[in-house]
Design a protein around this motif. Structure first.
Motif, PDB file in Angstrom:
ATOM      1  N   PHE A 101       0.839  -1.188   0.144  1.00 51.81           N
ATOM      2  CA  PHE A 101       0.097   0.100   0.057  1.00 51.81           C
ATOM      3  C   PHE A 101       0.939   1.352  -0.156  1.00 51.81           C
ATOM      4  CE2 PHE A 101      -2.415  -3.294   2.269  1.00 51.81           C
ATOM      5  CZ  PHE A 101      -3.611  -3.371   1.399  1.00 51.81           C
ATOM      6  N   PRO A 102       1.443   1.646  -0.994  1.00 51.33           N
ATOM      7  CA  PRO A 102       2.445   2.779  -1.067  1.00 51.33           C
ATOM      8  C   PRO A 102       1.691   4.105  -1.021  1.00 51.33           C
ATOM      9  CG  PRO A 102       2.000   2.034  -3.305  1.00 51.33           C
ATOM     10  CD  PRO A 102       1.242   1.097  -2.673  1.00 51.33           C
ATOM     11  N   LEU A 103       0.419   4.047  -1.262  1.00 53.69           N
ATOM     12  CA  LEU A 103      -0.448   5.562  -1.248  1.00 53.69           C
ATOM     13  C   LEU A 103      -1.263   5.567  -0.116  1.00 53.69           C
ATOM     14  CD1 LEU A 103      -1.371   5.890  -5.319  1.00 53.69           C
ATOM     15  CD2 LEU A 103       0.686   6.663  -3.957  1.00 53.69           C
ATOM     16  N   VAL A 104      -0.868   6.050   0.879  1.00 46.77           N
ATOM     17  CA  VAL A 104      -1.493   6.572   2.166  1.00 46.77           C
ATOM     18  C   VAL A 104      -1.643   8.041   1.927  1.00 46.77           C
ATOM     19  CG1 VAL A 104      -1.589   6.481   4.550  1.00 46.77           C
ATOM     20  CG2 VAL A 104      -0.576   4.584   3.309  1.00 46.77           C
ATOM     21  N   GLU A 105      -2.889   8.783   2.175  1.00 50.51           N
ATOM     22  CA  GLU A 105      -3.116  10.024   2.251  1.00 50.51           C
ATOM     23  C   GLU A 105      -2.804  10.612   3.526  1.00 50.51           C
ATOM     24  OE1 GLU A 105      -6.647  13.206   0.918  1.00 50.51           O
ATOM     25  OE2 GLU A 105      -7.183  11.109   0.936  1.00 50.51           O
ATOM     26  N   ARG A 106      -2.034  11.661   3.621  1.00 47.16           N
ATOM     27  CA  ARG A 106      -1.809  12.338   5.009  1.00 47.16           C
ATOM     28  C   ARG A 106      -2.538  13.674   4.990  1.00 47.16           C
ATOM     29  NH1 ARG A 106       3.380  11.237   8.357  1.00 47.16           N
ATOM     30  NH2 ARG A 106       2.446  13.023   9.204  1.00 47.16           N
ATOM     31  N   LEU A 107      -3.627  13.933   6.038  1.00 42.90           N
ATOM     32  CA  LEU A 107      -4.335  15.240   6.212  1.00 42.90           C
ATOM     33  C   LEU A 107      -3.936  15.924   7.621  1.00 42.90           C
ATOM     34  CD1 LEU A 107      -7.756  13.952   4.872  1.00 42.90           C
ATOM     35  CD2 LEU A 107      -6.142  15.518   3.514  1.00 42.90           C
ATOM     36  N   ASP A 108      -2.413  16.046   7.692  1.00 40.19           N
ATOM     37  CA  ASP A 108      -1.836  16.616   8.951  1.00 40.19           C
ATOM     38  C   ASP A 108      -2.458  17.986   9.120  1.00 40.19           C
ATOM     39  OD1 ASP A 108      -0.545  14.323   8.732  1.00 40.19           O
ATOM     40  OD2 ASP A 108       1.304  15.116   8.249  1.00 40.19           O
ATOM     41  N   TYR A 109      -2.450  18.325  10.529  1.00 44.68           N
ATOM     42  CA  TYR A 109      -2.874  19.802  10.974  1.00 44.68           C
ATOM     43  C   TYR A 109      -1.629  20.210  11.601  1.00 44.68           C
ATOM     44  CZ  TYR A 109      -4.289  18.494  15.649  1.00 44.68           C
ATOM     45  OH  TYR A 109      -4.331  18.066  17.023  1.00 44.68           O
ATOM     46  N   LEU A 110      -1.406  21.627  11.549  1.00 48.11           N
ATOM     47  CA  LEU A 110      -0.106  22.067  12.134  1.00 48.11           C
ATOM     48  C   LEU A 110      -0.292  22.427  13.610  1.00 48.11           C
ATOM     49  CD1 LEU A 110       0.532  25.161   9.484  1.00 48.11           C
ATOM     50  CD2 LEU A 110       1.643  22.957   9.517  1.00 48.11           C
ATOM     51  N   ASP A 111       0.771  22.193  14.345  1.00 48.70           N
ATOM     52  CA  ASP A 111       0.808  22.204  15.751  1.00 48.70           C
ATOM     53  C   ASP A 111       2.388  22.647  16.248  1.00 48.70           C
ATOM     54  OD1 ASP A 111       0.632  22.096  18.475  1.00 48.70           O
ATOM     55  OD2 ASP A 111      -0.567  20.221  18.472  1.00 48.70           O
ATOM     56  N   ALA A 112       2.641  23.797  16.276  1.00 54.65           N
ATOM     57  CA  ALA A 112       3.942  24.172  16.894  1.00 54.65           C
ATOM     58  C   ALA A 112       4.328  23.453  18.253  1.00 54.65           C
ATOM     59  CB  ALA A 112       3.852  25.702  16.876  1.00 54.65           C
ATOM     60  N   LYS A 113       3.552  22.866  18.880  1.00 56.84           N
ATOM     61  CA  LYS A 113       3.945  22.197  20.214  1.00 56.84           C
ATOM     62  C   LYS A 113       4.601  21.039  20.048  1.00 56.84           C
ATOM     63  CE  LYS A 113      -0.290  22.466  21.936  1.00 56.84           C
ATOM     64  NZ  LYS A 113      -0.956  23.004  20.695  1.00 56.84           N
ATOM     65  N   VAL A 114       4.677  20.513  19.034  1.00 58.29           N
ATOM     66  CA  VAL A 114       5.318  19.040  18.789  1.00 58.29           C
ATOM     67  C   VAL A 114       6.715  19.464  17.863  1.00 58.29           C
ATOM     68  CG1 VAL A 114       3.333  17.745  18.971  1.00 58.29           C
ATOM     69  CG2 VAL A 114       3.945  18.627  16.742  1.00 58.29           C
ATOM     70  N   SER A 116       7.716  17.852  15.290  1.00 56.73           N
ATOM     71  CA  SER A 116       7.562  17.804  13.764  1.00 56.73           C
ATOM     72  C   SER A 116       6.817  18.750  13.371  1.00 56.73           C
ATOM     73  CB  SER A 116       6.968  16.594  13.434  1.00 56.73           C
ATOM     74  OG  SER A 116       5.582  16.501  13.987  1.00 56.73           O
ATOM     75  N   GLY A 117       6.247  19.748  14.315  1.00 52.40           N
ATOM     76  CA  GLY A 117       5.290  20.817  13.686  1.00 52.40           C
ATOM     77  C   GLY A 117       3.781  20.434  13.282  1.00 52.40           C
ATOM     78  N   GLN A 118       3.734  19.191  13.367  1.00 52.16           N
ATOM     79  CA  GLN A 118       2.222  18.679  12.473  1.00 52.16           C
ATOM     80  C   GLN A 118       1.857  17.674  13.386  1.00 52.16           C
ATOM     81  OE1 GLN A 118       3.538  17.939   8.579  1.00 52.16           O
ATOM     82  NE2 GLN A 118       4.287  16.563   9.082  1.00 52.16           N
ATOM     83  N   ARG A 119       0.448  17.245  13.541  1.00 55.74           N
ATOM     84  CA  ARG A 119      -0.202  16.079  13.945  1.00 55.74           C
ATOM     85  C   ARG A 119      -0.516  15.401  12.928  1.00 55.74           C
ATOM     86  NH1 ARG A 119      -1.500  17.814  19.041  1.00 55.74           N
ATOM     87  NH2 ARG A 119      -1.984  15.414  19.753  1.00 55.74           N
ATOM     88  N   PRO A 120      -0.551  14.057  12.607  1.00 54.02           N
ATOM     89  CA  PRO A 120      -0.597  13.238  11.377  1.00 54.02           C
ATOM     90  C   PRO A 120      -2.139  12.823  11.722  1.00 54.02           C
ATOM     91  CG  PRO A 120       0.724  11.796  12.917  1.00 54.02           C
ATOM     92  CD  PRO A 120       0.553  13.377  13.626  1.00 54.02           C
ATOM     93  N   ASN A 121      -2.605  12.469  10.260  1.00 54.50           N
ATOM     94  CA  ASN A 121      -3.947  11.952  10.416  1.00 54.50           C
ATOM     95  C   ASN A 121      -3.739  10.985   8.843  1.00 54.50           C
ATOM     96  OD1 ASN A 121      -5.435  13.483  12.387  1.00 54.50           O
ATOM     97  ND2 ASN A 121      -5.231  14.976  11.247  1.00 54.50           N
ATOM     98  N   LEU A 122      -3.797   9.788   9.089  1.00 54.34           N
ATOM     99  CA  LEU A 122      -3.711   9.131   7.750  1.00 54.34           C
ATOM    100  C   LEU A 122      -5.089   8.335   7.370  1.00 54.34           C
ATOM    101  CD1 LEU A 122      -0.897   6.694   9.154  1.00 54.34           C
ATOM    102  CD2 LEU A 122      -0.776   8.934   7.891  1.00 54.34           C
ATOM    103  N   LEU A 200      -9.774   3.400   6.273  1.00 54.58           N
ATOM    104  CA  LEU A 200      -9.380   3.471   7.432  1.00 54.58           C
ATOM    105  C   LEU A 200      -9.005   4.791   7.628  1.00 54.58           C
ATOM    106  CD1 LEU A 200      -8.262   2.080   9.969  1.00 54.58           C
ATOM    107  CD2 LEU A 200      -5.882   1.653   8.665  1.00 54.58           C
ATOM    108  N   VAL A 201      -9.233   5.305   8.558  1.00 62.31           N
ATOM    109  CA  VAL A 201      -9.028   6.641   9.045  1.00 62.31           C
ATOM    110  C   VAL A 201      -8.078   6.700  10.677  1.00 62.31           C
ATOM    111  CG1 VAL A 201      -9.559   9.057   9.719  1.00 62.31           C
ATOM    112  CG2 VAL A 201     -10.828   7.869   7.862  1.00 62.31           C
ATOM    113  N   LEU A 202      -6.799   6.760  10.617  1.00 63.88           N
ATOM    114  CA  LEU A 202      -6.007   7.193  11.716  1.00 63.88           C
ATOM    115  C   LEU A 202      -5.797   8.448  12.071  1.00 63.88           C
ATOM    116  CD1 LEU A 202      -3.621   4.185  11.120  1.00 63.88           C
ATOM    117  CD2 LEU A 202      -5.697   3.929  12.197  1.00 63.88           C
ATOM    118  N   HIS A 203      -6.236   8.794  13.281  1.00 68.40           N
ATOM    119  CA  HIS A 203      -6.382  10.462  13.380  1.00 68.40           C
ATOM    120  C   HIS A 203      -5.580  10.659  14.880  1.00 68.40           C
ATOM    121  CE1 HIS A 203      -9.363  10.446  16.399  1.00 68.40           C
ATOM    122  NE2 HIS A 203      -9.944   9.649  15.938  1.00 68.40           N
ATOM    123  N   ALA A 204      -5.132  11.849  15.065  1.00 64.55           N
ATOM    124  CA  ALA A 204      -4.519  12.431  16.290  1.00 64.55           C
ATOM    125  C   ALA A 204      -5.489  13.228  17.066  1.00 64.55           C
ATOM    126  CB  ALA A 204      -3.176  13.368  15.751  1.00 64.55           C
TER     127      ALA A 204
END
Length: 466
Positions: A101-114, A116-122, A200-204
């Motif tokens: 499964f090479p194509l996983v969509e990421r819909l991250d949102y910005l979070d300066a407190k971490v 990486s600067g972002q919180r991942p959603n797959l 499948l949705v995996l969210h932060a």
């Protein structure tokens, strides 16, 4: 004339049936043989489902491996002193890539407190034979481990004892993530296209999921089936169809600082805060309507945290701030709760000579419940029955979950899983390998549920990820 016509009609129908009967009798041997073969030929979907179920049952080692890797990557929110979910999300992406499964969509949102600067959603979707998709929605984050001396070993190192695994997050929500990943991997490896697509949705955290819904408002089609496997009991006999609303308040009491040796004339905000907490029980009398489907059918108010303020051991505090968690049924709103708290605050202000500020830090309404006869609920019930699970009950839960924003959109969603809620967020959190396998079997059966798969085939082969 009518009798004549009716008689003629009956005669014509008899002649027509006679013709059909004569044609049936005169079928050629080749046609008759092909019809007989079609009757004896097993249903392809039934065969594929059985292969899938058999293979899932052999994946105990894979479940343990997934649990070990997920547990080793703490996914704590920055508010809890963590670095977020990025490490866990990257491992899942790599695992999926290795499984085809090479194509996983990421819909991250910005979070300066971490870091990486972002919180991942797959987001991942595997197309099916029809346009309908079964979506599983799981969360990546885990609860804080609490006092480490209460754990047998590290909360971030999986401990395996027979069928039981221990570690932070193993049940909440690794168990169901493992079940979903097993299902994707088996479908891909066996090259099975089920009647329904699998998503499948995996969210932060809940905010992450709300971000996904905002960025992709069309991610769920109206006739898709949605399951949030974040609630249940060990037997799998409970389906949650509603959640309570949520209101978080900070209550700040401001008085006058005095030396503790001469407190006369001062206003000890700590004492007044204790009185406020005690008197909160009286609020329930004004919000007493019960909704029996909920685990706790009434409105609840719980003080949860004292916020730090300046002070010393020999001073009556001039300010005292604490937090309250309020959970309410669909017949009430955050405004109803705030009104009652304001009434209590006004009373204490008059009697104690202090000022009391109420600050709402978070609130969610309790959306309308999902109907018991909705397609997703019926599909879960049929799948459970096929697995020998009977006497299923419907409940409302006391917490906001990933199902809440789905219900807010007017979509049907079932919260179901094979989990022991008494093991949630405690030291030595545990679940079983069998629970993941049994959940995967239930999800697999839903994918092959012919009744549930009925949907317009227009977009059957369309990928919903890039």
């Amino acid at each position: 004339m009518r009798l004549y016509s009716s008689a003629m009609t009956r005669l014509a129908l008899l002649c027509l049936f006679a013709v059909f009967a004569a044609q049936t009798v005169s079928l050629s041997p080749a046609v008759a043989a092909s019809l007989l073969a079609a009757q004896e030929k097993p249903d392809k979907n039934a065969v594929a489902l059985q292969r899938l179920l058999d293979d899932i049952g052999k994946q105990r080692a894979e479940v343990i491996s997934i649990q070990r890797e997920l547990t080793a990557r703490p996914a704590l929110a920055p508010e809890s002193g963590g670095e977020g979910e990025e490490a866990k999300a990257r491992w899942i992406e790599e695992w999926l890539r290795q499984k085809g499964f090479p194509l996983v969509e990421r819909l991250d949102y910005l979070d300066a407190k971490v870091p990486s600067g972002q919180r991942p959603n797959l987001v991942l979707r595997l197309p099916g034979q029809s346009g309908r998709t079964l979506w599983l929605v799981c969360h990546l984050h885990v609860a804080t481990p609490g006092p480490l001396d209460r754990w047998q070993g590290s909360p971030w190192t999986l401990r395996v004892e027979g069928d039981t695994v221990y570690g932070r997050g193993v049940m909440d929500n690794h168990q169901s993530i493992a079940a979903a990943l097993l299902l994707f991997e088996n479908l891909k490896r066996q090259q099975i296209t089920p009647p329904m697509g699998l998503g499948l949705v995996l969210h932060a955290q809940t905010n992450g999921f709300r971000h996904v819904l905002a960025k992709r408002p069309d991610i769920f089609a109206p006739d898709d089936l949605l399951i949030v496997p974040d609630f249940g009991n060990p037997k799998g006999t409970s389906i949650a169809l509603a959640e309570k609303g949520l209101l978080w308040l900070n209550i700040c009491i401001k008085g006058e600082q005095k030396h503790s040796g001469s407190p006369q004339g001062g206003h000890n905000t700590l004492r007044i805060g204790a009185r406020f907490i005690r008197d909160m029980d009286e609020l329930a009398k004004s919000l007493s309507a019960a909704v029996p489907m909920f685990q706790a059918p009434y409105v609840t108010f719980e003080p949860t945290m004292v916020l730090p303020t300046a002070g010393s051991s020999n001073a009556v505090p001039a300010e005292f701030t604490f937090s309250v968690d309020c959970r309410f049924t669909p017949i009430y709103s955050p405004a109803d709760i705030m009104k009652e708290f304001r009434t209590l605050a006004d009373k204490l202000e008059r009697e104690e000579g202090v000022s009391i500020n109420l600050t709402e830090t978070l609130s969610y309404y309790s959306p309308p419940p999902t109907r018991q006869d909705s397609p997703v609920v019926l599909a879960v019930l049929r799948s459970l029955a096929a697995e020998g699970v009977k006497d299923v009950s419907f409940v409302g839960i006391n917490t906001v979950s990933s199902a809440t924003p789905i219900r807010e959109k007017g979509l049907a969603v079932a919260e179901w899983g094979k989990m022991d809620d008494t093991r949630r967020q405690i030291a030595n959190e545990s679940t079983t390998v069998s629970a993941s396998i049994e959940e995967a079997r239930v999800f697999a059966r839903i994918l092959f549920d012919q009744e549930a798969a009925k949907a317009a085939p227009a977009n059957a082969g369309e990928e919903k990820t890039p």
